[in-house]
Design a protein around this motif. Structure first.
Motif, PDB file in Angstrom:
ATOM      1  N   UNK A 185     -14.349  18.353 -10.900  1.00 43.16           N
ATOM      2  CA  UNK A 185     -13.924  19.604 -10.263  1.00 43.16           C
ATOM      3  C   UNK A 185     -13.205  19.353  -8.941  1.00 43.16           C
ATOM      4  N   UNK A 186     -12.615  18.196  -8.809  1.00 42.37           N
ATOM      5  CA  UNK A 186     -11.956  17.827  -7.550  1.00 42.37           C
ATOM      6  C   UNK A 186     -10.660  18.602  -7.349  1.00 42.37           C
ATOM      7  N   UNK A 187     -10.414  18.935  -6.106  1.00 36.39           N
ATOM      8  CA  UNK A 187      -9.193  19.625  -5.708  1.00 36.39           C
ATOM      9  C   UNK A 187      -7.984  18.717  -5.941  1.00 36.39           C
ATOM     10  N   UNK A 188      -6.965  19.221  -6.589  1.00 37.38           N
ATOM     11  CA  UNK A 188      -5.703  18.511  -6.804  1.00 37.38           C
ATOM     12  C   UNK A 188      -5.932  17.151  -7.480  1.00 37.38           C
ATOM     13  N   UNK A 189      -6.862  17.135  -8.407  1.00 34.62           N
ATOM     14  CA  UNK A 189      -7.340  15.914  -9.054  1.00 34.62           C
ATOM     15  C   UNK A 189      -6.218  15.012  -9.556  1.00 34.62           C
ATOM     16  N   UNK A 190      -5.330  15.557 -10.385  1.00 34.36           N
ATOM     17  CA  UNK A 190      -4.324  14.719 -11.043  1.00 34.36           C
ATOM     18  C   UNK A 190      -3.360  14.072 -10.050  1.00 34.36           C
ATOM     19  N   UNK A 200      -8.159   3.170   2.783  1.00 34.99           N
ATOM     20  CA  UNK A 200      -9.192   3.928   2.071  1.00 34.99           C
ATOM     21  C   UNK A 200      -8.597   5.103   1.307  1.00 34.99           C
ATOM     22  N   UNK A 201      -9.052   5.254   0.042  1.00 31.90           N
ATOM     23  CA  UNK A 201      -8.666   6.374  -0.818  1.00 31.90           C
ATOM     24  C   UNK A 201      -9.871   6.726  -1.682  1.00 31.90           C
ATOM     25  N   UNK A 202      -9.887   7.946  -2.227  1.00 34.06           N
ATOM     26  CA  UNK A 202     -10.947   8.305  -3.159  1.00 34.06           C
ATOM     27  C   UNK A 202     -11.556   9.663  -2.936  1.00 34.06           C
ATOM     28  N   UNK A 203     -12.881   9.737  -3.137  1.00 40.38           N
ATOM     29  CA  UNK A 203     -13.608  11.001  -3.072  1.00 40.38           C
ATOM     30  C   UNK A 203     -15.038  10.739  -2.576  1.00 40.38           C
ATOM     31  N   UNK A 204     -15.714  11.700  -2.151  1.00 41.41           N
ATOM     32  CA  UNK A 204     -15.356  13.010  -1.703  1.00 41.41           C
ATOM     33  C   UNK A 204     -15.048  12.962  -0.217  1.00 41.41           C
ATOM     34  N   UNK A 205     -14.012  13.686   0.160  1.00 45.94           N
ATOM     35  CA  UNK A 205     -13.527  13.673   1.535  1.00 45.94           C
ATOM     36  C   UNK A 205     -14.632  13.942   2.541  1.00 45.94           C
ATOM     37  N   UNK A 206     -15.408  14.998   2.307  1.00 46.21           N
ATOM     38  CA  UNK A 206     -16.391  15.459   3.284  1.00 46.21           C
ATOM     39  C   UNK A 206     -17.721  14.728   3.191  1.00 46.21           C
ATOM     40  N   UNK A 250      -7.022  11.310  -1.166  1.00 46.74           N
ATOM     41  CA  UNK A 250      -8.459  11.593  -1.163  1.00 46.74           C
ATOM     42  C   UNK A 250      -8.661  13.075  -1.433  1.00 46.74           C
ATOM     43  N   UNK A 251      -9.825  13.416  -1.951  1.00 48.93           N
ATOM     44  CA  UNK A 251     -10.081  14.787  -2.374  1.00 48.93           C
ATOM     45  C   UNK A 251     -11.570  15.097  -2.326  1.00 48.93           C
ATOM     46  N   UNK A 267      -8.665  22.210   0.604  1.00 45.63           N
ATOM     47  CA  UNK A 267      -7.423  21.863   1.296  1.00 45.63           C
ATOM     48  C   UNK A 267      -7.639  21.775   2.805  1.00 45.63           C
ATOM     49  N   UNK A 268      -8.493  22.635   3.337  1.00 46.17           N
ATOM     50  CA  UNK A 268      -8.779  22.612   4.781  1.00 46.17           C
ATOM     51  C   UNK A 268      -9.672  21.422   5.152  1.00 46.17           C
TER      52      UNK A 268
END
Length: 186
Positions: A24-29, A108-114, A138-139, A152-153
């Motif tokens: 369910x990640x934002x802007x996944x693709x 660094x890249x990946x998930x979850x941002x927060x 990242x998302x 997005x915020x």
């Protein structure tokens, strides 16, 4: 400019881009496509790619949700760091892996941002690493039901504060996928 002695190399660290995390990640693709571009750039130059993989009650080890997304195939020679906490350094072999490869700068890249992204960024810089966040790679998922801002915020705020983050003898910052370059490794 890392504070770690004899650590001239850079590595790409891909955090938790797993089926269950990205469902369910934002802007996944778009984010996965950007990470794939980064992985290709790193591999082309011989830059180490390190994969971080989280396990928890909702991500049991070896389950389908625990697996990395199929769009990002892992190569057998690329280290995988298994973690149970947000900070990829906590109770893992990440530090030993980075030391063994003389790495002092993390991209660094990946998930979850927060969660795991922020924790790992702070964990890295407090341990002496230069740390660059790839701002469009990242998302996170939508946690507004729990009082969080929209994804997005969350992403924009993380990019803003990491772009201006600093610590003595270390650098932080952000770059977009297109701006990231890796120097060929001898």
């Amino acid at each position: 400019m890392t504070t770690l002695d004899d650590r001239p190399r850079t590595a790409l660290v891909v955090i938790d881009v797993q089926n269950g995390v990205m469902a369910n990640a934002y802007d996944r693709d778009r984010v996965i496509a950007n990470i794939a571009t980064l992985v290709d750039k790193a591999r082309t130059t011989g830059t180490p790619v390190l994969w971080v993989q989280h396990s928890a009650a909702d991500l049991p080890r070896d389950s389908t949700p625990w697996q990395y997304v199929p769009e990002l195939p892992h190569r057998p020679e690329e280290p995988v760091v298994h973690k149970r906490y947000g900070d990829s350094f906590e109770d893992t072999d990440l530090e030993a892996t980075l030391a063994a490869h003389s790495i002092g700068h993390l991209i660094v890249a990946g998930a979850q941002t927060d969660a795991c992204i922020r924790s790992t960024l702070h964990g890295a810089i407090t341990r002496g690493y230069d740390t660059t966040l790839v701002s469009d790679a990242h998302t996170t998922e939508d946690l507004t039901a729990y009082g969080a801002p929209t994804p997005d915020k969350v992403i924009a705020h993380t990019n803003l504060y990491w772009q201006h983050h600093s610590a003595p003898g270390r650098t932080a910052g952000t770059k977009k996928t297109a701006e990231v370059t890796f120097n060929p490794t001898p």
